[in-house]
Design an enzyme around this catalytic site. Structure first.
Site, PDB file in Angstrom:
ATOM      1  N   SER A  22       0.838  -1.219   0.000  1.00  0.00           N
ATOM      2  CA  SER A  22       0.000   0.000   0.000  1.00  0.00           C
ATOM      3  C   SER A  22       0.865   1.258   0.000  1.00  0.00           C
ATOM      4  O   SER A  22       0.586   2.225  -0.729  1.00  0.00           O
ATOM      5  CB  SER A  22      -0.889   0.024   1.246  1.00  0.00           C
ATOM      6  OG  SER A  22      -1.868  -0.955   1.172  1.00  0.00           O
ATOM      7  N   ARG A  26       1.467   4.305  -3.047  1.00  0.00           N
ATOM      8  CA  ARG A  26       1.233   5.725  -2.762  1.00  0.00           C
ATOM      9  C   ARG A  26       2.500   6.546  -2.951  1.00  0.00           C
ATOM     10  O   ARG A  26       2.461   7.676  -3.456  1.00  0.00           O
ATOM     11  CB  ARG A  26       0.682   5.881  -1.338  1.00  0.00           C
ATOM     12  CG  ARG A  26      -0.767   5.393  -1.240  1.00  0.00           C
ATOM     13  CD  ARG A  26      -1.140   5.025   0.178  1.00  0.00           C
ATOM     14  NE  ARG A  26      -2.563   4.757   0.343  1.00  0.00           N
ATOM     15  CZ  ARG A  26      -3.161   3.588   0.047  1.00  0.00           C
ATOM     16  NH1 ARG A  26      -2.456   2.578  -0.464  1.00  0.00           N
ATOM     17  NH2 ARG A  26      -4.454   3.427   0.250  1.00  0.00           N
ATOM     18  N   ASP A 311      -7.208  -7.600   4.984  1.00  0.00           N
ATOM     19  CA  ASP A 311      -6.431  -8.534   4.155  1.00  0.00           C
ATOM     20  C   ASP A 311      -5.959  -9.756   4.953  1.00  0.00           C
ATOM     21  O   ASP A 311      -5.388 -10.684   4.378  1.00  0.00           O
ATOM     22  CB  ASP A 311      -5.219  -7.816   3.542  1.00  0.00           C
ATOM     23  CG  ASP A 311      -5.659  -6.795   2.494  1.00  0.00           C
ATOM     24  OD1 ASP A 311      -6.780  -6.930   1.968  1.00  0.00           O
ATOM     25  OD2 ASP A 311      -4.880  -5.866   2.218  1.00  0.00           O
ATOM     26  N   ARG A 385      -3.405 -13.983  -1.543  1.00  0.00           N
ATOM     27  CA  ARG A 385      -3.537 -14.203  -0.093  1.00  0.00           C
ATOM     28  C   ARG A 385      -4.173 -15.567   0.218  1.00  0.00           C
ATOM     29  O   ARG A 385      -3.920 -16.146   1.268  1.00  0.00           O
ATOM     30  CB  ARG A 385      -4.310 -13.051   0.562  1.00  0.00           C
ATOM     31  CG  ARG A 385      -3.584 -11.722   0.376  1.00  0.00           C
ATOM     32  CD  ARG A 385      -3.966 -10.663   1.360  1.00  0.00           C
ATOM     33  NE  ARG A 385      -3.585  -9.348   0.837  1.00  0.00           N
ATOM     34  CZ  ARG A 385      -2.362  -8.819   0.896  1.00  0.00           C
ATOM     35  NH1 ARG A 385      -1.383  -9.482   1.475  1.00  0.00           N
ATOM     36  NH2 ARG A 385      -2.118  -7.631   0.392  1.00  0.00           N
TER      37      ARG A 385
HETATM   38  C1  S3P Z   1      -5.713  -1.201   0.144  1.00  0.00           C
HETATM   39  C2  S3P Z   1      -6.933  -1.152   0.734  1.00  0.00           C
HETATM   40  C3  S3P Z   1      -7.758  -2.333   1.002  1.00  0.00           C
HETATM   41  C4  S3P Z   1      -6.949  -3.608   0.947  1.00  0.00           C
HETATM   42  C5  S3P Z   1      -6.053  -3.647  -0.257  1.00  0.00           C
HETATM   43  C6  S3P Z   1      -5.078  -2.474  -0.243  1.00  0.00           C
HETATM   44  C7  S3P Z   1      -4.980   0.065  -0.103  1.00  0.00           C
HETATM   45  O1  S3P Z   1      -8.768  -2.424   0.017  1.00  0.00           O
HETATM   46  O2  S3P Z   1      -7.795  -4.729   0.945  1.00  0.00           O
HETATM   47  O3  S3P Z   1      -5.297  -4.849  -0.275  1.00  0.00           O
HETATM   48  O4  S3P Z   1      -3.775   0.028  -0.419  1.00  0.00           O
HETATM   49  O5  S3P Z   1      -5.607   1.120   0.026  1.00  0.00           O
HETATM   50  P1  S3P Z   1     -10.192  -1.670   0.211  1.00  0.00           P
HETATM   51  O6  S3P Z   1      -9.954  -0.213   0.188  1.00  0.00           O
HETATM   52  O7  S3P Z   1     -11.010  -2.114  -0.985  1.00  0.00           O
HETATM   53  O8  S3P Z   1     -10.735  -2.183   1.506  1.00  0.00           O
END
Ligand code: S3P
Length: 420
Positions: A22, A26, A311, A385
């Protein structure tokens, strides 16, 4: 197909897991908005992040890998000559939809078969309220077509607790006229907010509301550090928690509290987990995690904690299979729209290892702990996963043969090195 052997000894020692997915996404997207060079230290090198890199390069950014680091330098974003391919990555597709909705050029976002089945209306609808000109297949699915538009800020309450949705709106809000306020009844991961602050954005939080005032002048830091991914560490946290006599340390893991619901639940189940060497960089806490085996008992999960371990549900279900008693995980509707329908995948695939242990009723998952287990033929269903959770389950049980294991490349390319 990969054959997983049952563990013949406890897990002992110290390991590292890959960088946070994540935060890597970003860091790349934000850095590509500036024409000063940013070095993203310890940036994940895995398929999902490569999708984001490809899209940002197509939009004009100069991005090069230098060992574990990524060097990112933006030029003013420009129209891509080809559709932007988000691959399997929901984060890439949704965050870029928000960013590109506010740009003065046209964009098309596409993805693979799995991503093309995942809902996008949750992002498109509030962006339209901001003035965006977006169309999508059946108003909900990729491909998404975005036409140039001038956006205005909105007040919006998130109908689903999704960090991808929140982040898409924050990216759009950066380029909108006026402030945007987003209320999130159940907070989701806050990496976007922390990174916006690191780029000097005027972003404030009051209770569960976030306000972004786009009038502040942003500037890029020259370095961003990415910690190891808590969601990748989770597989080894659970493995050490369920194999008797294990004592395992995982180094330098991101422990942002919006991500570590798994630790709270495992501790409540009886797990012995300690954090050491705690430090913070750009608002992101990181620590070494040590897990010592301890017997577990069943857990109850409800909506308020789900975004903090969204997750980790598959691997937590594995932990529950080794716990005493019946666990009940409620409010799992969001699991149905991940890289696979994870609720169905857990019931279908995990029951091959522990027949009858996993049962779904609506959006609730029941797990009967300590059921007999056996060697099984399983399938990842193309979901990284699910593949990794099955591997941990099989290792702690009687082994398994897992089809379509290559999907781990999405987030953890060398995952199987720890098991072969
Ligand atoms: C993520 C947000 C989550 C997560 C995904 C990564 C992110 O999804 O499940 O693996 O990087 O913002 P959702 O925003 O759909 O819950």
């Amino acid at each position: 197909m990969i054959k997983i052997k049952p563990a013949d000894k406890p897990l002992r020692g110290t390991i590292k897991v890959p960088p946070d997915k994540s935060i890597s996404h970003r860091a790349i997207i934000f850095s590509a908005l500036f024409n000063s060079a940013v070095e993203v230290f310890n940036c994940l090198d895995a398929a999902d992040v490569r999708s984001t890199i490809g899209c940002m390069q197509a939009l004009g950014a100069d991005i090069q890998r230098d060992g574990d680091s990524l060097l990112v330098k933006g030029n003013a974003l420009r129209q891509s000559a080809t559709p932007l391919d988000a691959g399997n990555s929901g984060t890439t597709a949704r965050l870029l939809t928000g960013l590109l909705a506010a740009q003065p050029f046209q964009s098309t976002i596409i993805g693979d078969a799995s991503l093309s089945k995942r809902p996008m209306a949750r992002v498109i609808n509030p962006l339209k309220k901001m003035g965006a000109d977006i169309s999508a297949r059946d108003d909900n699915f990729l491909p998404i077509n975005i036409k140039p538009a001038k956006l205005h800020g909105i007040d919006y309450c998130l109908p689903v607790p999704s960090a991808q949705l929140k982040s898409a709106l924050l990216f759009a809000a950066l380029f909108a006229d006026g402030k945007t306020t987003i209320a999130e009844p159940i907070p989701a991961r806050d990496h976007t907010e922390l990174m916006l602050a690191a780029f000097n954005a005027n972003i404030t939080r009051a209770g569960n509301s976030i306000t972004l005032d786009p009038s502040a002048k942003l500037s890029a830091p020259d370095k961003i550090f990415v910690p190891a991914d808590f969601s990748s560490a989770a597989f080894f946290i659970v493995l050490a928690a369920i194999i008797p006599d294990s004592l395992l340390t995982i180094e330098d893991v991101g422990v942002n509290p919006t991500r570590t619901g798994l630790l709270d639940v495992l501790r409540a189940m009886g797990a012995n987990i300690t954090l050491s060497n705690l430090r913070t960089q750009a608002g992101e806490p990181r620590a070494d995690l040590t897990v010592a085996y301890a017997p577990l008992h069943a857990a109850e999960l409800t909506a308020d904690i789900i975004p903090r371990l969204i997750d980790e549900i598959p691997i937590l279900a594995v932990a529950a299979a080794f716990a005493e008693g019946t666990s009940r995980f409620r409010d799992l509707a969001e699991l149905r729209v991940k890289e696979s329908d994870r609720l169905a995948a857990i019931v279908e695939q995990f029951n091959r290892i522990a027949p009858g242990a996993f049962r779904a009723e609506g959006d609730t998952l029941f797990i009967q702990g300590q059921c007999p287990t056996r060697f099984a033929d399983c399938h990842s269903l193309g979901d990284h996963r699910i593949a990794m959770a099955l591997t941990v389950f099989a290792t702690a049980a009687h082994g398994a043969a897992i089809e379509n294991q290559a999907c781990v490349d999405i987030s953890f390319p060398n995952f199987f090195d720890y098991f072969c």
